[in-house]
Write a protein that holds these residues in place. Structure first.
Motif, mmCIF file in Angstrom:
data_model
loop_
_atom_site.group_PDB
_atom_site.id
_atom_site.type_symbol
_atom_site.label_atom_id
_atom_site.label_comp_id
_atom_site.label_asym_id
_atom_site.label_seq_id
_atom_site.Cartn_x
_atom_site.Cartn_y
_atom_site.Cartn_z
ATOM 1 N N LEU A 1 45.709 -2.958 -14.841
ATOM 2 C CA LEU A 1 45.958 -1.904 -13.891
ATOM 3 C C LEU A 1 45.331 -0.687 -14.471
ATOM 4 N N ARG A 2 45.125 0.216 -13.672
ATOM 5 C CA ARG A 2 44.815 1.652 -14.345
ATOM 6 C C ARG A 2 45.748 2.331 -13.634
ATOM 7 N N LEU A 3 46.572 3.314 -14.315
ATOM 8 C CA LEU A 3 47.520 4.430 -13.779
ATOM 9 C C LEU A 3 46.798 5.590 -13.963
ATOM 10 N N SER A 4 47.268 6.242 -13.155
ATOM 11 C CA SER A 4 46.871 7.866 -12.925
ATOM 12 C C SER A 4 47.911 8.600 -12.931
ATOM 13 N N CYS A 5 47.436 9.864 -13.489
ATOM 14 C CA CYS A 5 48.648 10.755 -13.340
ATOM 15 C C CYS A 5 47.763 12.435 -12.786
ATOM 16 N N THR B 1 43.415 15.061 -14.463
ATOM 17 C CA THR B 1 43.846 13.881 -14.192
ATOM 18 C C THR B 1 44.176 13.193 -15.784
ATOM 19 N N VAL B 2 45.260 12.353 -16.043
ATOM 20 C CA VAL B 2 45.117 11.386 -17.232
ATOM 21 C C VAL B 2 45.185 10.002 -16.784
ATOM 22 N N TYR B 3 44.852 9.048 -17.204
ATOM 23 C CA TYR B 3 44.641 7.703 -17.119
ATOM 24 C C TYR B 3 45.330 6.954 -18.123
ATOM 25 N N LEU B 4 45.748 5.821 -17.826
ATOM 26 C CA LEU B 4 46.237 4.688 -18.639
ATOM 27 C C LEU B 4 45.765 3.309 -18.136
ATOM 28 N N GLN B 5 44.728 2.783 -18.818
ATOM 29 C CA GLN B 5 44.261 1.613 -18.468
ATOM 30 C C GLN B 5 44.895 0.487 -19.245
ATOM 31 N N ILE B 6 45.547 -0.678 -18.630
ATOM 32 C CA ILE B 6 46.338 -1.670 -19.020
ATOM 33 C C ILE B 6 45.783 -2.882 -19.205
ATOM 34 N N ASN B 7 45.480 -3.408 -20.215
ATOM 35 C CA ASN B 7 44.935 -4.742 -20.010
ATOM 36 C C ASN B 7 45.569 -5.830 -20.691
ATOM 37 N N SER B 8 45.577 -7.061 -20.303
ATOM 38 C CA SER B 8 46.318 -8.235 -21.046
ATOM 39 C C SER B 8 47.572 -8.126 -20.564
ATOM 40 N N LYS C 1 51.648 -8.110 -20.304
ATOM 41 C CA LYS C 1 52.345 -9.229 -20.577
ATOM 42 C C LYS C 1 53.818 -8.871 -19.637
ATOM 43 N N SER C 2 54.617 -9.813 -19.737
ATOM 44 C CA SER C 2 55.938 -9.840 -18.911
ATOM 45 C C SER C 2 56.686 -8.559 -19.466
ATOM 46 N N GLU C 3 56.542 -8.328 -20.701
ATOM 47 C CA GLU C 3 57.533 -7.203 -21.422
ATOM 48 C C GLU C 3 56.934 -6.031 -21.282
ATOM 49 N N ASP C 4 55.794 -5.736 -20.498
ATOM 50 C CA ASP C 4 55.160 -4.553 -19.970
ATOM 51 C C ASP C 4 55.794 -4.119 -18.645
ATOM 52 N N THR C 5 56.648 -5.042 -18.052
ATOM 53 C CA THR C 5 57.408 -4.656 -16.947
ATOM 54 C C THR C 5 58.253 -3.208 -17.102
ATOM 55 N N ALA C 6 57.946 -2.087 -16.253
ATOM 56 C CA ALA C 6 58.731 -1.031 -16.433
ATOM 57 C C ALA C 6 58.253 -0.059 -15.422
ATOM 58 N N VAL C 7 59.112 1.035 -15.408
ATOM 59 C CA VAL C 7 58.597 2.247 -14.671
ATOM 60 C C VAL C 7 57.765 3.238 -15.796
ATOM 61 N N TYR C 8 56.832 3.495 -15.458
ATOM 62 C CA TYR C 8 55.770 4.090 -15.979
ATOM 63 C C TYR C 8 55.663 5.672 -15.856
ATOM 64 N N TYR C 9 56.200 6.706 -16.801
ATOM 65 C CA TYR C 9 56.063 7.987 -16.310
ATOM 66 C C TYR C 9 55.102 8.630 -17.260
ATOM 67 N N CYS C 10 54.432 9.647 -16.617
ATOM 68 C CA CYS C 10 53.400 10.541 -17.521
ATOM 69 C C CYS C 10 54.455 11.913 -17.632
#
Length: 122
Positions: free
Chosen positions: A17-21, A77-84, A86-95
């Protein structure tokens, strides 16, 4: 500065996924930016941060090699590219943004986005 996070979703383990802020205001380039995340029942934790110029970057050990933070000051804008993922990455992501502190501590950041949900299915 006002922050608007987006890009979350439901993705299978191993996916990306790629998150944007997106930030409002004319002084985005003077702010250090960071991503944090909060899973259900857990405290908010640091994920990655990038200095105002983009010249300094740090990651939490748990995401090194899988996550990449970047910024485009021309687009506020700031980005967060998330690869690979995992289930433990499940969360609400905040910038988050702060003009003074380049820090892994949530309490040091004055401005926060509303969060975007990332759910990883196994």
């Amino acid at each position: 500065v006002q922050l608007q996070a987006s890009g979350g979703g439901l993705v299978q383990a191993g996916g990306s996924l790629r998150l944007s802020c997106a930030a409002s205001g004319r002084t985005f380039s003077s702010y250090h930016m960071a991503w944090f995340r909060q899973a259900p029942g857990k405290e908010r934790e640091f994920v990655a941060r990038i200095s105002w110029s983009g010249g300094t970057i740090h990651y939490a050990d748990s995401v090194k090699g899988r996550f990449t933070i970047s910024r485009d000051n021309a687009k506020n804008t700031v980005y967060l590219q998330i690869n690979s993922l995992k289930s433990e990455d499940t969360a609400v992501y905040y910038c988050a943004a702060d003009s003074r502190h380049y820090s892994p501590y949530a309490s040091d950041y004055d401005y926060w986005g509303q969060g975007t949900q990332v759910t990883v299915s196994s």
